[in-house]
Design a protein around this motif. Structure first.
Motif, PDB file in Angstrom:
ATOM      1  N   GLU A 265     -20.243  -2.408 -52.711  1.00 25.94           N
ATOM      2  CA  GLU A 265     -20.446  -2.228 -54.136  1.00 25.94           C
ATOM      3  C   GLU A 265     -21.938  -1.991 -54.339  1.00 25.94           C
ATOM      4  O   GLU A 265     -22.751  -2.892 -54.130  1.00 25.94           O
ATOM      5  CB  GLU A 265     -19.984  -3.468 -54.911  1.00 25.94           C
ATOM      6  CG  GLU A 265     -18.479  -3.637 -54.975  1.00 25.94           C
ATOM      7  CD  GLU A 265     -17.817  -2.614 -55.879  1.00 25.94           C
ATOM      8  OE1 GLU A 265     -18.491  -2.094 -56.800  1.00 25.94           O
ATOM      9  OE2 GLU A 265     -16.620  -2.313 -55.654  1.00 25.94           O
ATOM     10  N   LEU A 266     -22.298  -0.784 -54.720  1.00 20.83           N
ATOM     11  CA  LEU A 266     -23.711  -0.450 -54.828  1.00 20.83           C
ATOM     12  C   LEU A 266     -24.331  -1.076 -56.067  1.00 20.83           C
ATOM     13  O   LEU A 266     -23.730  -1.081 -57.146  1.00 20.83           O
ATOM     14  CB  LEU A 266     -23.891   1.068 -54.900  1.00 20.83           C
ATOM     15  CG  LEU A 266     -23.631   1.878 -53.628  1.00 20.83           C
ATOM     16  CD1 LEU A 266     -23.909   3.346 -53.896  1.00 20.83           C
ATOM     17  CD2 LEU A 266     -24.486   1.371 -52.479  1.00 20.83           C
ATOM     18  N   PRO A 267     -25.572  -1.576 -55.929  1.00 20.26           N
ATOM     19  CA  PRO A 267     -26.306  -2.002 -57.119  1.00 20.26           C
ATOM     20  C   PRO A 267     -26.554  -0.801 -58.031  1.00 20.26           C
ATOM     21  O   PRO A 267     -26.540   0.352 -57.582  1.00 20.26           O
ATOM     22  CB  PRO A 267     -27.633  -2.544 -56.549  1.00 20.26           C
ATOM     23  CG  PRO A 267     -27.377  -2.771 -55.096  1.00 20.26           C
ATOM     24  CD  PRO A 267     -26.327  -1.790 -54.688  1.00 20.26           C
ATOM     25  N   ALA A 268     -26.812  -1.083 -59.296  1.00 22.77           N
ATOM     26  CA  ALA A 268     -27.039  -0.010 -60.268  1.00 22.77           C
ATOM     27  C   ALA A 268     -28.192   0.887 -59.860  1.00 22.77           C
ATOM     28  O   ALA A 268     -28.163   2.107 -60.088  1.00 22.77           O
ATOM     29  CB  ALA A 268     -27.289  -0.614 -61.651  1.00 22.77           C
ATOM     30  N   SER A 269     -29.224   0.319 -59.220  1.00 17.03           N
ATOM     31  CA  SER A 269     -30.385   1.123 -58.822  1.00 17.03           C
ATOM     32  C   SER A 269     -30.005   2.178 -57.795  1.00 17.03           C
ATOM     33  O   SER A 269     -30.507   3.309 -57.839  1.00 17.03           O
ATOM     34  CB  SER A 269     -31.485   0.215 -58.261  1.00 17.03           C
ATOM     35  OG  SER A 269     -31.014  -0.511 -57.123  1.00 17.03           O
ATOM     36  N   TYR A 270     -29.109   1.852 -56.869  1.00 19.54           N
ATOM     37  CA  TYR A 270     -28.670   2.803 -55.857  1.00 19.54           C
ATOM     38  C   TYR A 270     -27.806   3.903 -56.487  1.00 19.54           C
ATOM     39  O   TYR A 270     -27.931   5.079 -56.138  1.00 19.54           O
ATOM     40  CB  TYR A 270     -27.891   2.086 -54.749  1.00 19.54           C
ATOM     41  CG  TYR A 270     -28.759   1.407 -53.716  1.00 19.54           C
ATOM     42  CD1 TYR A 270     -28.886   1.921 -52.433  1.00 19.54           C
ATOM     43  CD2 TYR A 270     -29.461   0.250 -54.030  1.00 19.54           C
ATOM     44  CE1 TYR A 270     -29.683   1.310 -51.477  1.00 19.54           C
ATOM     45  CE2 TYR A 270     -30.263  -0.384 -53.086  1.00 19.54           C
ATOM     46  CZ  TYR A 270     -30.380   0.149 -51.813  1.00 19.54           C
ATOM     47  OH  TYR A 270     -31.177  -0.463 -50.880  1.00 19.54           O
ATOM     48  N   ILE A 271     -26.932   3.496 -57.409  1.00 15.83           N
ATOM     49  CA  ILE A 271     -26.081   4.484 -58.087  1.00 15.83           C
ATOM     50  C   ILE A 271     -26.935   5.464 -58.876  1.00 15.83           C
ATOM     51  O   ILE A 271     -26.732   6.684 -58.822  1.00 15.83           O
ATOM     52  CB  ILE A 271     -25.077   3.770 -59.014  1.00 15.83           C
ATOM     53  CG1 ILE A 271     -24.088   2.948 -58.186  1.00 15.83           C
ATOM     54  CG2 ILE A 271     -24.336   4.781 -59.890  1.00 15.83           C
ATOM     55  CD1 ILE A 271     -23.154   2.078 -59.018  1.00 15.83           C
ATOM     56  N   GLU A 272     -27.918   4.933 -59.591  1.00 19.60           N
ATOM     57  CA  GLU A 272     -28.790   5.789 -60.407  1.00 19.60           C
ATOM     58  C   GLU A 272     -29.553   6.788 -59.542  1.00 19.60           C
ATOM     59  O   GLU A 272     -29.647   7.977 -59.867  1.00 19.60           O
ATOM     60  CB  GLU A 272     -29.771   4.919 -61.189  1.00 19.60           C
ATOM     61  CG  GLU A 272     -30.706   5.708 -62.097  1.00 19.60           C
ATOM     62  CD  GLU A 272     -31.699   4.829 -62.824  1.00 19.60           C
ATOM     63  OE1 GLU A 272     -32.621   5.387 -63.451  1.00 19.60           O
ATOM     64  OE2 GLU A 272     -31.558   3.584 -62.775  1.00 19.60           O
ATOM     65  N   VAL A 273     -30.089   6.314 -58.427  1.00 22.43           N
ATOM     66  CA  VAL A 273     -30.850   7.195 -57.528  1.00 22.43           C
ATOM     67  C   VAL A 273     -29.945   8.262 -56.929  1.00 22.43           C
ATOM     68  O   VAL A 273     -30.321   9.438 -56.855  1.00 22.43           O
ATOM     69  CB  VAL A 273     -31.531   6.361 -56.419  1.00 22.43           C
ATOM     70  CG1 VAL A 273     -32.017   7.271 -55.285  1.00 22.43           C
ATOM     71  CG2 VAL A 273     -32.704   5.580 -56.998  1.00 22.43           C
ATOM     72  N   ALA A 274     -28.749   7.890 -56.502  1.00 22.56           N
ATOM     73  CA  ALA A 274     -27.835   8.853 -55.879  1.00 22.56           C
ATOM     74  C   ALA A 274     -27.447   9.958 -56.854  1.00 22.56           C
ATOM     75  O   ALA A 274     -27.484  11.151 -56.506  1.00 22.56           O
ATOM     76  CB  ALA A 274     -26.578   8.130 -55.373  1.00 22.56           C
TER      77      ALA A 274
END
Length: 344
Positions: A265-274
């Protein structure tokens, strides 16, 4: 005696009306381009060298499940015909018509011809997921990192040079040994090496340069400890993610290199960057590889034709279905916006 019938005077002939000149009817306006009804059966083209490949098979299944028609075309068997205002595509000598959307699965070994085929579909006003310019930028590792860096995203320190005289200085620029060496174009970990000494580095880069290959040197992110994160972006969301760990004795975590993956489950920061990285390169679908840095995600590279066998098996998510649904929605949006598509 019966009275004689009086003869009627002959009726005077009425003067004929003057004939009016007949005006020619105005020419009928040209019929508008055929617009497919929302929800109508659509033809989805998948550009793929082999129908038997896992990702291609899954995409075909997802198209059929939604009641649409899949059409798998071997990219190298597509023939492009150019004529003023009438670009055409032939497949084994037959015109390709009635296409609603194209999903390119272009392998690195056929990038040049594959990009030309994708561009030709774009010239025919067929929606394509992903476009030729986006694929081209993502395939060039240095160009992709330039775009991401300009967009303010964190990437490992990277240098590219042809000067063989001062390799030591190049090593200093990326933070010292060990150093990662990457071919500008490569996939699935092919063309990625690590050098632990200056002599080893000099030998590797000299070999590549002598073969006419372009390479970049990149910082080795030690804190990642042989792990990275693969996030699959479709449109504006991450539809699946996994952490990959390199096998013992290997620094590359790619599944094709023997790495193991498990869902995360990716943190929001990883999702935003991707998602932002995919948008910066103009990709509607992208596999985004990130290292786990001390201060957050560090982008490695983006894949415009990501395989998703390992991701589906690790996450149990219907990645193929998400990709096809986005392709269909993308085609509908283009049609609603008035962008003409090929009529069949």
């Amino acid at each position: 005696m019966p009275a004689k019938k009086s003869k009627k005077a002959p009726a005077q002939a009425r003067p004929k009306a003057l004939a009016r000149p007949v005006e020619p009817e105005p020419p009928s306006p040209a019929p508008p381009p055929a617009v497919r009804r929302a929800g109508a059966k659509k033809t989805v083209v998948i550009l793929s060298r082999k129908r038997s490949l896992y990702s291609t098979r899954r995409l075909v299944e997802a198209i059929k499940q939604r009641g649409h028609r899949p059409l798998v075309l071997d990219t190298l068997r597509c023939t492009m015909v150019l004529a003023p205002g009438q670009p055409r595509m032939l497949y084994r000598g037959v015109d390709v018509k009635g296409v609603d959307v194209v999903i390119p699965r272009i392998g690195a070994s056929i990038t040049g011809y594959g990009l030309a085929v994708v561009k030709h579909f774009e010239m025919m006003a067929v929606p394509v997921l992903n476009g030729s310019s986006a694929i081209s930028e993502s395939r060039d590792k240095l160009r992709a990192l330039q775009v991401l860096c300009r967009g303010g995203l964190d990437v490992p320190r990277t240098v590219m040079a042809h000067d063989r005289s001062n390799v030591r200085k190049l090593v200093e620029e990326v933070g010292g040994l060990p150093v990662i060496i990457k071919l500008l174009r490569g996939t699935q970990g092919v063309g990625v090496m690590i050098a632990h000494s200056l002599q080893e580095l000099q030998t590797i880069v000299n070999t590549f340069w002598d073969l006419g290959q372009e390479v970049v040197l990149q910082e080795f992110v030690a804190e990642s400890k042989g792990r990275d994160v693969r996030a699959l972006v479709v449109g504006n969301q991450v539809v699946g993610a996994m952490q990959r760990r390199a096998k013992k004795g290997e620094f590359r975590s790619n599944i094709h290199r023997g790495g193991e993956g498990h869902p995360v489950e990716l943190p929001a920061s990883y999702i935003e960057v991707a998602v932002r990285a995919a948008h910066l390169l103009g990709l509607e679908v992208a596999g985004v590889d990130m290292l786990e840095g001390r201060e957050g995600p560090r982008l490695m590279e983006l894949n415009s034709s990501p395989g998703f066998e390992g991701l589906e098996r690790a996450t149990k998510q219907d990645i193929a279905g998400a990709m096809i649904q986005h392709a269909l929605d993308f085609a509908e949006a283009r049609a609603a916006a008035g962008t003409p598509t090929q009529a069949g």
